[in-house]
Design a protein around this motif. Structure first.
Motif, PDB file in Angstrom:
ATOM      1  N   LYS A 122      68.588  -9.200  97.411  1.00 22.90           N
ATOM      2  CA  LYS A 122      68.462  -8.269  96.070  1.00 22.90           C
ATOM      3  C   LYS A 122      68.538  -6.877  96.810  1.00 22.90           C
ATOM      4  O   LYS A 122      67.881  -6.606  97.752  1.00 22.90           O
ATOM      5  CB  LYS A 122      67.654  -8.443  95.027  1.00 22.90           C
ATOM      6  CG  LYS A 122      67.588  -9.689  94.474  1.00 22.90           C
ATOM      7  CD  LYS A 122      66.522 -10.048  93.367  1.00 22.90           C
ATOM      8  CE  LYS A 122      66.702 -11.253  92.622  1.00 22.90           C
ATOM      9  NZ  LYS A 122      65.754 -11.189  91.685  1.00 22.90           N
ATOM     10  N   ASN A 123      69.474  -5.944  96.150  1.00 23.05           N
ATOM     11  CA  ASN A 123      69.474  -4.610  96.452  1.00 23.05           C
ATOM     12  C   ASN A 123      69.812  -4.168  97.859  1.00 23.05           C
ATOM     13  O   ASN A 123      69.582  -3.061  98.481  1.00 23.05           O
ATOM     14  CB  ASN A 123      68.218  -3.794  96.050  1.00 23.05           C
ATOM     15  CG  ASN A 123      67.816  -4.036  94.702  1.00 23.05           C
ATOM     16  OD1 ASN A 123      68.397  -4.199  93.865  1.00 23.05           O
ATOM     17  ND2 ASN A 123      66.423  -4.023  94.547  1.00 23.05           N
ATOM     18  N   ASP A 166      72.683 -14.336  94.825  1.00 24.43           N
ATOM     19  CA  ASP A 166      71.238 -14.172  94.384  1.00 24.43           C
ATOM     20  C   ASP A 166      70.548 -15.578  94.630  1.00 24.43           C
ATOM     21  O   ASP A 166      69.722 -15.912  94.070  1.00 24.43           O
ATOM     22  CB  ASP A 166      71.006 -14.175  92.647  1.00 24.43           C
ATOM     23  CG  ASP A 166      71.777 -12.685  92.187  1.00 24.43           C
ATOM     24  OD1 ASP A 166      71.868 -12.053  93.223  1.00 24.43           O
ATOM     25  OD2 ASP A 166      72.257 -12.733  91.397  1.00 24.43           O
TER      26      ASP A 166
END
Length: 355
Positions: free
Chosen positions: A169-170, A163
Protein backbone atom coordinates in the motif's frame (compact mmCIF):
# COMPACT_ATOMS: atom_id res chain seq x y z
CA UNK A 1 -20.11 98.94 -45.98
CA UNK A 2 -17.05 98.40 -43.75
CA UNK A 3 -15.23 96.82 -46.67
CA UNK A 4 -15.98 99.85 -48.89
CA UNK A 5 -14.67 102.24 -46.24
CA UNK A 6 -11.42 100.34 -45.96
CA UNK A 7 -10.73 100.38 -49.72
CA UNK A 8 -9.49 104.03 -49.96
CA UNK A 9 -7.11 103.47 -47.03
CA UNK A 10 -5.59 100.41 -48.74
CA UNK A 11 -5.25 102.41 -51.99
CA UNK A 12 -3.39 105.23 -50.23
CA UNK A 13 -0.95 102.75 -48.70
CA UNK A 14 -0.21 101.18 -52.06
CA UNK A 15 0.34 104.55 -53.79
CA UNK A 16 2.43 105.97 -50.97
CA UNK A 17 5.00 103.13 -50.96
CA UNK A 18 8.12 103.84 -53.06
CA UNK A 19 8.58 101.10 -55.59
CA UNK A 20 11.66 98.96 -54.82
CA UNK A 21 11.61 96.90 -57.97
CA UNK A 22 14.25 97.72 -60.59
CA UNK A 23 14.08 96.70 -64.19
CA UNK A 24 16.64 94.10 -65.25
CA UNK A 25 17.76 93.28 -68.75
CA UNK A 26 16.29 90.21 -70.42
CA UNK A 27 18.52 87.21 -69.97
CA UNK A 28 18.34 83.42 -70.01
CA UNK A 29 20.16 83.19 -66.67
CA UNK A 30 18.17 81.78 -63.78
CA UNK A 31 19.56 84.03 -61.01
CA UNK A 32 22.45 86.31 -60.18
CA UNK A 33 24.57 83.50 -58.78
CA UNK A 34 24.66 81.92 -62.22
CA UNK A 35 26.27 85.08 -63.64
CA UNK A 36 28.83 85.12 -60.82
CA UNK A 37 29.82 81.54 -61.43
CA UNK A 38 30.05 82.11 -65.18
CA UNK A 39 32.33 85.13 -64.69
CA UNK A 40 34.77 83.21 -62.42
CA UNK A 41 34.97 79.59 -63.60
CA UNK A 42 36.46 77.10 -61.14
CA UNK A 43 38.15 73.81 -61.98
CA UNK A 44 35.98 70.74 -61.37
CA UNK A 45 37.69 68.28 -58.98
CA UNK A 46 38.29 64.83 -60.42
CA UNK A 47 37.17 62.09 -58.06
CA UNK A 48 38.90 58.77 -58.91
CA UNK A 49 36.99 55.53 -58.65
CA UNK A 50 39.87 53.78 -56.90
CA UNK A 51 41.78 55.29 -54.01
CA UNK A 52 45.23 56.37 -55.17
CA UNK A 53 47.01 56.22 -51.83
CA UNK A 54 47.57 52.91 -50.12
CA UNK A 55 47.32 52.22 -46.42
CA UNK A 56 50.85 50.82 -46.52
CA UNK A 57 52.22 54.33 -47.07
CA UNK A 58 51.07 55.45 -43.64
CA UNK A 59 53.88 56.07 -41.15
CA UNK A 60 54.74 53.22 -38.81
CA UNK A 61 54.08 54.13 -35.19
CA UNK A 62 56.55 52.67 -32.74
CA UNK A 63 56.23 52.27 -29.00
CA UNK A 64 58.47 55.30 -28.39
CA UNK A 65 56.07 57.54 -30.33
CA UNK A 66 53.13 56.68 -28.07
CA UNK A 67 52.95 58.61 -24.83
CA UNK A 68 51.97 56.00 -22.26
CA UNK A 69 51.38 57.16 -18.71
CA UNK A 70 52.26 54.78 -15.92
CA UNK A 71 49.20 53.53 -14.01
CA UNK A 72 50.62 54.61 -10.65
CA UNK A 73 51.35 58.12 -11.93
CA UNK A 74 47.90 58.37 -13.50
CA UNK A 75 46.31 57.27 -10.21
CA UNK A 76 48.32 59.83 -8.25
CA UNK A 77 47.09 62.65 -10.50
CA UNK A 78 43.47 61.63 -10.02
CA UNK A 79 41.58 64.04 -7.78
CA UNK A 80 38.92 61.52 -6.75
CA UNK A 81 39.07 57.92 -5.66
CA UNK A 82 37.48 55.22 -7.74
CA UNK A 83 34.90 52.99 -6.04
CA UNK A 84 36.31 49.91 -4.40
CA UNK A 85 35.97 46.51 -6.02
CA UNK A 86 33.49 45.38 -3.39
CA UNK A 87 31.05 48.09 -4.46
CA UNK A 88 30.89 46.76 -8.03
CA UNK A 89 28.11 44.45 -9.08
CA UNK A 90 29.14 40.81 -9.28
CA UNK A 91 26.68 38.31 -10.69
CA UNK A 92 25.90 35.34 -8.44
CA UNK A 93 28.09 32.31 -8.93
CA UNK A 94 25.18 29.83 -8.79
CA UNK A 95 21.56 29.91 -9.97
CA UNK A 96 19.33 29.18 -6.98
CA UNK A 97 15.96 29.06 -8.69
CA UNK A 98 13.41 31.57 -9.97
CA UNK A 99 12.18 32.48 -6.47
CA UNK A 100 15.56 33.53 -5.09
CA UNK A 101 15.84 37.31 -4.46
CA UNK A 102 19.21 37.52 -6.27
CA UNK A 103 18.83 36.60 -9.93
CA UNK A 104 21.71 36.31 -12.41
CA UNK A 105 21.65 38.66 -15.41
CA UNK A 106 20.71 37.24 -18.81
CA UNK A 107 23.43 35.60 -20.87
CA UNK A 108 23.27 38.54 -23.32
CA UNK A 109 24.58 40.90 -20.62
CA UNK A 110 28.40 41.28 -20.76
CA UNK A 111 28.49 41.18 -16.95
CA UNK A 112 26.99 37.67 -16.85
CA UNK A 113 29.26 34.75 -16.09
CA UNK A 114 27.90 32.74 -19.02
CA UNK A 115 28.16 35.66 -21.46
CA UNK A 116 28.97 34.58 -25.01
CA UNK A 117 29.33 37.34 -27.62
CA UNK A 118 27.23 36.99 -30.73
CA UNK A 119 25.51 35.80 -32.75
CA UNK A 120 27.63 37.21 -35.55
CA UNK A 121 25.94 35.37 -38.41
CA UNK A 122 22.71 33.63 -39.33
CA UNK A 123 23.30 30.09 -40.70
CA UNK A 124 21.79 29.35 -44.06
CA UNK A 125 20.25 26.06 -42.94
CA UNK A 126 18.69 27.73 -39.89
CA UNK A 127 17.20 30.46 -42.08
CA UNK A 128 15.78 27.78 -44.41
CA UNK A 129 14.39 25.93 -41.41
CA UNK A 130 12.59 28.98 -40.06
CA UNK A 131 11.25 30.16 -43.41
CA UNK A 132 10.31 26.87 -45.09
CA UNK A 133 10.99 23.63 -43.22
CA UNK A 134 9.18 24.54 -40.02
CA UNK A 135 5.89 25.23 -41.77
CA UNK A 136 6.32 22.13 -43.96
CA UNK A 137 6.71 19.91 -40.89
CA UNK A 138 3.52 21.32 -39.39
CA UNK A 139 1.69 20.62 -42.66
CA UNK A 140 3.02 17.07 -42.93
CA UNK A 141 2.21 16.22 -39.31
CA UNK A 142 -1.26 17.79 -39.28
CA UNK A 143 -4.10 15.43 -38.40
CA UNK A 144 -7.59 16.79 -38.65
CA UNK A 145 -9.81 16.05 -35.66
CA UNK A 146 -13.52 16.78 -36.11
CA UNK A 147 -15.07 18.89 -33.36
CA UNK A 148 -16.59 16.83 -30.58
CA UNK A 149 -14.18 13.91 -30.95
CA UNK A 150 -13.31 12.58 -27.48
CA UNK A 151 -9.66 12.59 -26.47
CA UNK A 152 -7.77 9.34 -26.68
CA UNK A 153 -7.12 7.79 -23.27
CA UNK A 154 -3.49 7.96 -22.23
CA UNK A 155 -1.61 4.70 -22.30
CA UNK A 156 -0.92 3.44 -18.80
CA UNK A 157 2.80 2.79 -18.64
CA UNK A 158 3.34 2.49 -14.89
CA UNK A 159 2.12 -0.64 -13.14
CA UNK A 160 0.27 -0.48 -9.86
CA UNK A 161 0.72 -2.81 -6.91
CA UNK A 162 -2.07 -5.15 -5.89
CA UNK A 163 -3.55 -5.28 -2.38
CA UNK A 164 -2.39 -8.80 -1.62
CA UNK A 165 0.01 -7.55 1.03
CA UNK A 166 -0.19 -4.60 3.41
CA UNK A 167 3.40 -3.72 2.52
CA UNK A 168 2.29 -2.86 -1.04
CA UNK A 169 0.00 0.00 0.00
CA UNK A 170 1.07 3.55 -0.83
CA UNK A 171 4.01 2.31 -2.85
CA UNK A 172 5.04 4.27 -5.95
CA UNK A 173 4.07 2.73 -9.26
CA UNK A 174 6.47 0.37 -10.99
CA UNK A 175 8.05 0.87 -14.38
CA UNK A 176 7.05 -1.04 -17.52
CA UNK A 177 7.97 -4.70 -17.86
CA UNK A 178 11.25 -5.57 -19.49
CA UNK A 179 12.75 -2.10 -19.20
CA UNK A 180 13.50 0.29 -16.38
CA UNK A 181 13.83 3.29 -18.74
CA UNK A 182 10.64 5.29 -19.23
CA UNK A 183 10.80 6.98 -22.63
CA UNK A 184 9.05 10.33 -23.19
CA UNK A 185 5.56 10.41 -24.67
CA UNK A 186 5.19 11.45 -28.28
CA UNK A 187 2.86 14.42 -28.57
CA UNK A 188 1.30 15.79 -31.73
CA UNK A 189 3.36 18.44 -33.47
CA UNK A 190 2.01 21.97 -33.15
CA UNK A 191 3.51 25.45 -33.32
CA UNK A 192 4.99 25.04 -29.83
CA UNK A 193 6.94 21.78 -30.19
CA UNK A 194 8.22 21.69 -33.77
CA UNK A 195 11.40 19.56 -33.71
CA UNK A 196 14.68 21.33 -34.39
CA UNK A 197 18.40 20.69 -34.05
CA UNK A 198 19.77 21.12 -30.56
CA UNK A 199 23.35 19.82 -30.75
CA UNK A 200 25.76 17.58 -32.65
CA UNK A 201 28.03 15.06 -30.92
CA UNK A 202 31.05 13.31 -32.45
CA UNK A 203 33.14 10.63 -30.75
CA UNK A 204 36.10 8.54 -31.90
CA UNK A 205 37.52 5.35 -30.35
CA UNK A 206 41.15 4.54 -31.20
CA UNK A 207 42.42 1.27 -29.68
CA UNK A 208 45.88 1.79 -31.23
CA UNK A 209 46.32 4.93 -29.12
CA UNK A 210 47.47 2.77 -26.21
CA UNK A 211 50.66 1.85 -28.04
CA UNK A 212 51.05 5.03 -30.06
CA UNK A 213 49.78 8.29 -28.57
CA UNK A 214 50.06 10.02 -31.95
CA UNK A 215 46.66 8.57 -32.85
CA UNK A 216 45.12 10.82 -30.19
CA UNK A 217 46.88 13.86 -31.62
CA UNK A 218 45.65 13.13 -35.13
CA UNK A 219 42.11 12.36 -33.91
CA UNK A 220 41.92 15.60 -31.93
CA UNK A 221 43.30 17.57 -34.87
CA UNK A 222 40.73 16.15 -37.29
CA UNK A 223 37.73 16.72 -35.00
CA UNK A 224 38.87 20.22 -34.06
CA UNK A 225 39.41 21.07 -37.72
CA UNK A 226 35.97 19.98 -38.93
CA UNK A 227 34.00 21.32 -35.94
CA UNK A 228 35.94 24.36 -34.73
CA UNK A 229 35.57 23.19 -31.09
CA UNK A 230 38.38 21.85 -28.95
CA UNK A 231 37.81 18.09 -28.37
CA UNK A 232 38.15 16.24 -25.07
CA UNK A 233 40.13 13.03 -24.60
CA UNK A 234 38.09 10.17 -23.14
CA UNK A 235 39.24 7.25 -20.99
CA UNK A 236 38.02 3.67 -20.87
CA UNK A 237 35.65 2.83 -18.02
CA UNK A 238 36.11 -0.93 -17.92
CA UNK A 239 38.96 -3.35 -18.47
CA UNK A 240 38.86 -6.04 -21.18
CA UNK A 241 41.70 -8.55 -20.91
CA UNK A 242 41.08 -10.11 -24.33
CA UNK A 243 41.55 -6.75 -26.06
CA UNK A 244 44.35 -5.55 -23.82
CA UNK A 245 42.26 -2.62 -22.57
CA UNK A 246 42.85 -1.36 -19.06
CA UNK A 247 40.54 0.92 -17.14
CA UNK A 248 41.69 4.54 -17.37
CA UNK A 249 43.51 4.28 -20.71
CA UNK A 250 43.30 7.34 -23.00
CA UNK A 251 41.81 5.80 -26.12
CA UNK A 252 39.17 8.19 -27.45
CA UNK A 253 38.21 11.74 -28.38
CA UNK A 254 34.81 13.43 -28.26
CA UNK A 255 33.40 16.84 -29.07
CA UNK A 256 29.98 18.52 -28.93
CA UNK A 257 28.72 21.39 -31.09
CA UNK A 258 25.71 23.48 -30.02
CA UNK A 259 23.61 26.30 -31.39
CA UNK A 260 24.30 27.90 -34.76
CA UNK A 261 27.52 25.93 -35.19
CA UNK A 262 25.47 22.73 -35.14
CA UNK A 263 23.31 24.03 -38.03
CA UNK A 264 26.42 24.97 -40.00
CA UNK A 265 27.95 21.54 -39.41
CA UNK A 266 24.80 19.70 -40.55
CA UNK A 267 24.60 21.98 -43.60
CA UNK A 268 28.18 21.05 -44.45
CA UNK A 269 27.36 17.35 -44.11
CA UNK A 270 24.32 17.51 -46.38
CA UNK A 271 25.81 19.57 -49.20
CA UNK A 272 29.54 18.75 -49.14
CA UNK A 273 30.23 15.41 -47.43
CA UNK A 274 27.31 13.10 -48.26
CA UNK A 275 27.45 13.68 -52.05
CA UNK A 276 31.13 12.61 -52.10
CA UNK A 277 30.56 9.22 -50.42
CA UNK A 278 30.52 6.54 -53.09
CA UNK A 279 27.38 4.36 -53.29
CA UNK A 280 25.94 6.00 -50.19
CA UNK A 281 22.41 4.75 -49.58
CA UNK A 282 21.62 7.02 -46.69
CA UNK A 283 21.03 6.39 -43.00
CA UNK A 284 19.57 3.16 -41.72
CA UNK A 285 15.91 3.42 -40.76
CA UNK A 286 16.49 1.45 -37.56
CA UNK A 287 18.76 4.08 -36.01
CA UNK A 288 17.59 6.12 -33.04
CA UNK A 289 17.40 5.90 -29.25
CA UNK A 290 13.59 6.37 -28.96
CA UNK A 291 14.08 9.87 -27.51
CA UNK A 292 14.55 11.90 -30.70
CA UNK A 293 18.27 11.42 -31.35
CA UNK A 294 19.55 10.02 -34.65
CA UNK A 295 23.01 8.47 -34.98
CA UNK A 296 25.22 7.07 -37.72
CA UNK A 297 28.90 6.50 -38.38
CA UNK A 298 31.69 7.74 -40.65
CA UNK A 299 34.47 5.52 -41.94
CA UNK A 300 38.10 6.76 -42.04
CA UNK A 301 37.67 7.39 -45.77
CA UNK A 302 34.52 9.46 -45.13
CA UNK A 303 36.43 11.68 -42.69
CA UNK A 304 38.75 12.72 -45.51
CA UNK A 305 35.81 14.16 -47.49
CA UNK A 306 35.35 17.11 -45.14
CA UNK A 307 36.46 20.32 -46.90
CA UNK A 308 38.75 21.35 -44.03
CA UNK A 309 40.64 18.05 -44.26
CA UNK A 310 40.74 18.09 -48.07
CA UNK A 311 42.30 21.56 -48.07
CA UNK A 312 45.27 20.30 -45.99
CA UNK A 313 45.27 16.63 -46.82
CA UNK A 314 49.03 16.26 -46.28
CA UNK A 315 48.77 17.38 -42.62
CA UNK A 316 46.82 14.29 -41.54
CA UNK A 317 48.40 10.83 -41.94
CA UNK A 318 45.79 8.77 -43.77
CA UNK A 319 46.66 5.59 -41.85
CA UNK A 320 46.15 7.31 -38.50
CA UNK A 321 42.81 8.98 -39.30
CA UNK A 322 40.02 6.92 -37.73
CA UNK A 323 36.27 6.99 -38.21
CA UNK A 324 33.80 8.45 -35.77
CA UNK A 325 30.22 8.05 -34.62
CA UNK A 326 27.85 10.94 -35.13
CA UNK A 327 24.76 11.71 -33.03
CA UNK A 328 22.26 14.38 -34.06
CA UNK A 329 20.44 15.61 -30.95
CA UNK A 330 17.03 17.15 -31.63
CA UNK A 331 14.16 18.48 -29.54
CA UNK A 332 11.84 15.73 -30.80
CA UNK A 333 10.43 13.20 -28.34
CA UNK A 334 10.43 10.21 -30.69
CA UNK A 335 12.47 8.79 -33.54
CA UNK A 336 9.59 9.32 -35.95
CA UNK A 337 9.55 13.07 -35.44
CA UNK A 338 13.37 13.25 -35.52
CA UNK A 339 13.38 11.30 -38.78
CA UNK A 340 10.78 13.68 -40.19
CA UNK A 341 13.08 16.62 -39.39
CA UNK A 342 16.09 14.92 -40.99
CA UNK A 343 14.16 14.11 -44.15
CA UNK A 344 12.99 17.72 -44.40
CA UNK A 345 16.60 18.90 -44.08
CA UNK A 346 17.73 16.55 -46.86
CA UNK A 347 19.03 13.45 -45.03
CA UNK A 348 17.63 10.26 -46.66
CA UNK A 349 16.83 6.96 -44.92
CA UNK A 350 16.78 3.44 -46.30
CA UNK A 351 15.43 0.11 -45.15
CA UNK A 352 12.66 -0.58 -42.70
CA UNK A 353 11.71 2.40 -40.55
CA UNK A 354 11.51 1.53 -36.85
CA UNK A 355 9.81 4.01 -34.53
Amino acid sequence: MAALREMPRAGRQLLGVVPRWKPCPASFQRCASTEAVASAPQPIPVIPDIEQDSGLTAPIITREDVNITAPRKRASRRNYELPHERYRYHPPKFYRGPLHPVQPPPSSDPVARDFVPGPFNFPRLKQTYRSTIRSDIMTLAYQHTPPGTPDKPERIRLREWDDSSPYMKNRPKRGPRGSEVLFPLEKEINWQNIPEIRAVHLATFMPLAKKNADHLIVGRAVLQTITGVRPVITKTKTSVAQWGVTRGDRMGVKVSVHGDQAYEFVDKLIHLVFPKIKDWKGISGTTGDSTGNIGWGFTPQDMLYFPEVEANYSLYPSKMVSGCRFVLETTAKSDRHARLLCQALGIPFYGKLVD
